[in-house]
Design a protein around this motif. Structure first.
Motif, mmCIF file in Angstrom:
data_model
loop_
_atom_site.group_PDB
_atom_site.id
_atom_site.type_symbol
_atom_site.label_atom_id
_atom_site.label_comp_id
_atom_site.label_asym_id
_atom_site.label_seq_id
_atom_site.Cartn_x
_atom_site.Cartn_y
_atom_site.Cartn_z
ATOM 1 N N UNK A 284 0.837 -1.198 0.000
ATOM 2 C CA UNK A 284 0.000 0.000 0.000
ATOM 3 C C UNK A 284 0.876 1.254 0.000
ATOM 4 N N UNK A 285 0.501 2.216 -0.824
ATOM 5 C CA UNK A 285 1.321 3.426 -0.950
ATOM 6 C C UNK A 285 1.006 4.491 0.069
ATOM 7 N N UNK A 286 -0.249 4.559 0.531
ATOM 8 C CA UNK A 286 -0.641 5.594 1.482
ATOM 9 C C UNK A 286 -0.434 5.100 2.913
ATOM 10 N N UNK A 287 -0.260 6.011 3.851
ATOM 11 C CA UNK A 287 -0.037 5.598 5.237
ATOM 12 C C UNK A 287 -1.242 4.880 5.831
ATOM 13 N N UNK A 288 -0.949 3.868 6.641
ATOM 14 C CA UNK A 288 -1.978 3.097 7.340
ATOM 15 C C UNK A 288 -1.664 3.124 8.833
ATOM 16 N N UNK A 289 -2.652 3.476 9.630
ATOM 17 C CA UNK A 289 -2.493 3.527 11.081
ATOM 18 C C UNK A 289 -3.360 2.447 11.703
ATOM 19 N N UNK A 290 -2.778 1.624 12.552
ATOM 20 C CA UNK A 290 -3.547 0.626 13.290
ATOM 21 C C UNK A 290 -4.054 1.251 14.583
ATOM 22 N N UNK B 161 3.533 10.041 0.180
ATOM 23 C CA UNK B 161 3.800 8.716 -0.385
ATOM 24 C C UNK B 161 5.292 8.470 -0.548
ATOM 25 N N UNK B 162 6.000 9.477 -1.053
ATOM 26 C CA UNK B 162 7.437 9.284 -1.261
ATOM 27 C C UNK B 162 8.188 9.202 0.067
ATOM 28 N N UNK B 163 7.745 9.966 1.058
ATOM 29 C CA UNK B 163 8.390 9.891 2.367
ATOM 30 C C UNK B 163 8.159 8.520 3.006
ATOM 31 N N UNK B 164 6.938 8.000 2.905
ATOM 32 C CA UNK B 164 6.662 6.657 3.431
ATOM 33 C C UNK B 164 7.553 5.628 2.742
#
Length: 260
Positions: free
Chosen positions: A96-102, A208-211
């Motif tokens: 996944x390219x976008x940040x995901x928070x649990x 996205x690039x930073x992640x």
């Protein structure tokens, strides 16, 4: 519908994906894992979404893999096929390219802990318990538990947790760097969503690039990583968002980003 395996809600650029198998403590059957990853992948492709939250709600995250399903596959000799199907789901989650928070409350054990660690950040309730108890079943963590846990907390702590099967409290997990923060259980989804909304408001190409650059730091040597970082920065300097961000700063106004 109440019997949907996952529930999806959208608010202010954030998709909140809720695992919805409470009668089984969100045990990660292949159906539930696949549905959760599919929902996250759909949100990742949605231009209106800047970040995602995955949760099991305020009481439970996921108590582990579905052992009844695994036992059935062991009994009929199809366990390796079952494993390969799960590996494909985990690979989609990692891509996944976008940040995901649990947003984790209650148990995040085995595959549940691995799902939380596969996300980019973890907000935990005071009730959260993390662990990799697979050794107690004659197994080992097979979805990143030996790898992501070691990268997060170091070799000696990972060895103790994986080889003993001990659980961590939320405060212990925060102290050793496994999670970002601890909040009351009734606030865990709201806190994770607030953080996701803050990130979703940032320029999407830069996020996205930073992640990607941060994740690459765990895979490649420092020199290669620095080159990756420089190339990502050079690419961002060519974007409209970068020009808008710099100009807005100089003009002392709020920037407007378009992901270009």
């Amino acid at each position: 519908m109440a019997d949907d395996l996952v529930l999806t809600a959208y608010a202010n650029g954030v998709a909140v994906i809720t695992l919805n198998r409470p009668d089984s403590l969100n045990a990660l059957s292949n159906d539930l894992l696949g549905a959760g990853v599919a929902a996250l992948a759909a949100a990742d492709m949605d231009p209106a979404v800047g970040a995602m939250v995955v949760t099991g709600g305020p009481r439970i995250f996921a108590a582990g893999a579905d052992l009844k399903q695994l036992a059935a596959h062991l009994a009929d000799g199809t366990a390796l096929g079952f494993l390969q199907e799960r590996i494909a789901f985990w690979d989609r989650l990692a891509a996944l390219g976008k940040p995901v928070i649990a947003a984790v409350a209650g148990y995040a054990l085995g595959a549940g802990c691995e799902m939380a660690m596969a996300c980019d950040m973890i907000v935990a309730a005071e009730t959260a318990r993390f662990g990799q108890p697979e050794v107690n079943l004659g197994l080992l963590p097979g979805a990143g538990g030996t790898q992501r846990l070691t990268r997060a907390v170091g070799k000696t702590r990972a060895m103790e947790l994986v080889l003993s099967g001990h659980m961590l409290s939320a405060l212990e997990a925060e102290r050793i760097g496994l999670i970002n923060r601890v909040v009351p259980a009734e606030l865990v989804v709201d806190e994770a969503t607030s953080l996701a909304q803050e990130i979703a408001a940032k320029p999407p190409l830069a996020v996205r690039k930073a992640k990607a650059a941060i994740l690459a730091a765990f895979e490649i040597p420092l020199g290669t990583g620095l080159q990756h970082e420089r190339e990502a920065l050079a690419a961002l300097l060519e974007t409209e968002d970068a020009r808008e961000g710099i100009q807005a700063f100089l003009e002392k106004r709020q920037p407007t980003y378009h992901g270009r």
